[in-house]
Design a protein around this motif. Structure first.
Motif, PDB file in Angstrom:
ATOM      1  N   UNK A 191      -4.041  15.349   3.771  1.00 18.63           N
ATOM      2  CA  UNK A 191      -5.387  15.280   3.207  1.00 18.63           C
ATOM      3  C   UNK A 191      -5.627  16.436   2.235  1.00 18.63           C
ATOM      4  N   UNK A 192      -6.279  16.171   1.093  1.00 18.33           N
ATOM      5  CA  UNK A 192      -6.526  17.241   0.118  1.00 18.33           C
ATOM      6  C   UNK A 192      -7.529  18.282   0.587  1.00 18.33           C
ATOM      7  N   UNK A 193      -8.415  17.931   1.515  1.00 18.22           N
ATOM      8  CA  UNK A 193      -9.420  18.866   2.019  1.00 18.22           C
ATOM      9  C   UNK A 193      -9.514  18.749   3.538  1.00 18.22           C
ATOM     10  N   UNK A 194      -9.887  19.859   4.180  1.00 19.38           N
ATOM     11  CA  UNK A 194     -10.209  19.803   5.589  1.00 19.38           C
ATOM     12  C   UNK A 194     -11.635  19.320   5.772  1.00 19.38           C
ATOM     13  N   UNK A 195     -12.007  18.861   6.971  1.00 21.70           N
ATOM     14  CA  UNK A 195     -13.381  18.393   7.198  1.00 21.70           C
ATOM     15  C   UNK A 195     -14.435  19.449   6.894  1.00 21.70           C
ATOM     16  N   UNK A 196     -14.151  20.724   7.233  1.00 20.20           N
ATOM     17  CA  UNK A 196     -15.103  21.795   6.959  1.00 20.20           C
ATOM     18  C   UNK A 196     -15.335  21.989   5.474  1.00 20.20           C
ATOM     19  N   UNK A 197     -14.247  21.998   4.693  1.00 22.36           N
ATOM     20  CA  UNK A 197     -14.366  22.173   3.247  1.00 22.36           C
ATOM     21  C   UNK A 197     -15.085  20.990   2.610  1.00 22.36           C
ATOM     22  N   UNK A 198     -14.758  19.774   3.060  1.00 20.77           N
ATOM     23  CA  UNK A 198     -15.402  18.580   2.495  1.00 20.77           C
ATOM     24  C   UNK A 198     -16.907  18.604   2.753  1.00 20.77           C
ATOM     25  N   UNK A 199     -17.294  19.005   3.964  1.00 22.05           N
ATOM     26  CA  UNK A 199     -18.722  19.047   4.305  1.00 22.05           C
ATOM     27  C   UNK A 199     -19.439  20.138   3.535  1.00 22.05           C
ATOM     28  N   UNK A 200     -18.810  21.335   3.454  1.00 26.66           N
ATOM     29  CA  UNK A 200     -19.454  22.446   2.743  1.00 26.66           C
ATOM     30  C   UNK A 200     -19.656  22.111   1.268  1.00 26.66           C
ATOM     31  N   UNK A 201     -18.606  21.647   0.603  1.00 27.70           N
ATOM     32  CA  UNK A 201     -18.703  21.462  -0.837  1.00 27.70           C
ATOM     33  C   UNK A 201     -19.676  20.366  -1.219  1.00 27.70           C
ATOM     34  N   UNK A 202     -19.762  19.291  -0.412  1.00 29.29           N
ATOM     35  CA  UNK A 202     -20.704  18.233  -0.775  1.00 29.29           C
ATOM     36  C   UNK A 202     -22.146  18.725  -0.670  1.00 29.29           C
ATOM     37  N   UNK A 203     -22.423  19.591   0.319  1.00 26.55           N
ATOM     38  CA  UNK A 203     -23.792  20.091   0.456  1.00 26.55           C
ATOM     39  C   UNK A 203     -24.067  21.255  -0.489  1.00 26.55           C
ATOM     40  N   UNK A 204     -23.061  22.047  -0.806  1.00 24.57           N
ATOM     41  CA  UNK A 204     -23.251  23.123  -1.780  1.00 24.57           C
ATOM     42  C   UNK A 204     -23.555  22.541  -3.158  1.00 24.57           C
ATOM     43  N   UNK A 205     -22.817  21.514  -3.542  1.00 23.34           N
ATOM     44  CA  UNK A 205     -23.057  20.856  -4.827  1.00 23.34           C
ATOM     45  C   UNK A 205     -24.446  20.227  -4.853  1.00 23.34           C
ATOM     46  N   UNK A 206     -24.815  19.562  -3.754  1.00 26.26           N
ATOM     47  CA  UNK A 206     -26.141  18.943  -3.679  1.00 26.26           C
ATOM     48  C   UNK A 206     -27.247  19.986  -3.790  1.00 26.26           C
ATOM     49  N   UNK A 207     -27.054  21.140  -3.157  1.00 24.44           N
ATOM     50  CA  UNK A 207     -28.050  22.210  -3.204  1.00 24.44           C
ATOM     51  C   UNK A 207     -28.255  22.716  -4.626  1.00 24.44           C
TER      52      UNK A 207
END
Length: 309
Positions: free
Chosen positions: A34-50
């Motif tokens: 997988x290109x991202x771990x679950x933690x990274x995927x969750x963080x980046x989607x919410x950081x971008x949204x913020x």
């Protein structure tokens, strides 16, 4: 409170978008490569949204108590996204969608535990939707650790739905959305750091395809859905909203079939029909009853908000 047609329509749009996230999340975190771990995927989607949502709230007054409400909501929202992302690392899109839809059972249970009544129609439709989700997504294989993680998603997200019903009518949609986005990103940051430090997951493989997927997850599947859900649940009670959300496996299965070749078959189509029947009946009957009783006006989506969405 009976559900309003506008609120129902908004939540169905939210659920359609959610149906795409199973495929996107599976592509980002599923499997050993997988290109991202679950933690990274969750963080980046919410950081971008913020970051994308911030211009809509800069310079506006901060409602009293919003950060405490946001902390409460964002914890349960983060727990739901986190357990679902971990689960998708080990289970299929269809099974994840089914187990997630079990929140339709937990929401009325939590409602009763809170001392409120749940009508018999809701319980009947819960059973119909649950049977439909089982037919739609059960693939005959044994349960796995991913299913267990996703069950945690169903429980925590049911709690989130109930908490959102309480707060949606006390704060403006903009402020509540921003507080949740910031909170989930904050909860996800130490998880991503720990994941990269102790599990060897690294900081992600940022190919153009991964970047496009995470931007979609951040802007459309996170920012837009969090905002629309806060609007929709102003006029749709939690138990009715949870029944609408059972249409998510239908959309998820359709996208899984298109992108991963996961087949639905006769049982799948039958299950999809039962889910749609339950969702439509649970919303249509209360609205028809309200009109028959002479109160056909739908409540305003922003009747208690301090500003427009």
């Amino acid at each position: 409170m009976s559900p309003s047609p506008a609120g129902v329509g908004i939540l169905l749009i939210v659920t359609l978008i959610w149906g795409t996230t199973f495929v996107a999340t599976k592509a980002l975190v599923g499997g050993a490569a997988a290109p991202l771990g679950p933690g990274a995927a969750t963080f980046w989607r919410f950081a971008i949204a913020t970051v994308c949502f911030m211009p809509l709230v800069v310079g506006r007054p901060v409602p009293r108590g919003i950060w405490l409400a946001g902390l409460n909501l964002s914890f349960w929202l983060w727990a739901g996204y986190a357990t679902q992302a971990i689960g998708l690392k080990y289970t299929t899109v269809n099974r994840s969608a089914f187990v997630t839809s079990l929140n339709v059972v937990f929401v009325p249970i939590l409602t009763v535990m809170a001392g409120r009544k749940v009508g018999r129609l809701v319980w009947v439709m819960v059973g119909v939707a649950l049977a439909g989700a089982a037919l739609l997504t059960y693939d005959g294989s044994q349960p796995n650790i991913g299913d267990l993680w996703t069950l945690g998603c169903a429980v925590t997200y049911a709690t989130y739905i109930m908490r959102l019903e309480r707060y949606a009518n006390h704060f403006s949609t903009r402020a509540l959305t921003m507080a949740q986005l910031v909170g989930v990103a904050a909860f996800s940051l130490p998880w991503m750091i720990g994941e990269a430090t102790f599990t060897g997951a690294g900081w992600g493989n940022w190919s153009p395809g991964v970047l496009v997927a995470i931007l979609y997850m951040g802007v459309v599947a996170t920012l837009l859905t969090t905002w629309l859900q806060a609007i929709g649940q102003k006029s749709v009670p939690g138990v009715h909203a949870s029944l609408l959300y059972t249409t998510e496996p239908v959309f998820a299965s359709a996208f899984a079939m298109a992108f991963f070749g996961e087949s639905m078959g006769f049982n799948g189509w039958l299950g999809a029909s039962l889910i749609l029947t339950a969702a439509v009946a649970s919303q249509a009957f209360p609205m028809l009853a309200r009109r028959t009783n002479g109160s056909g006006a739908s409540p305003s989506l922003d009747r208690t908000a301090t500003e427009s969405p």
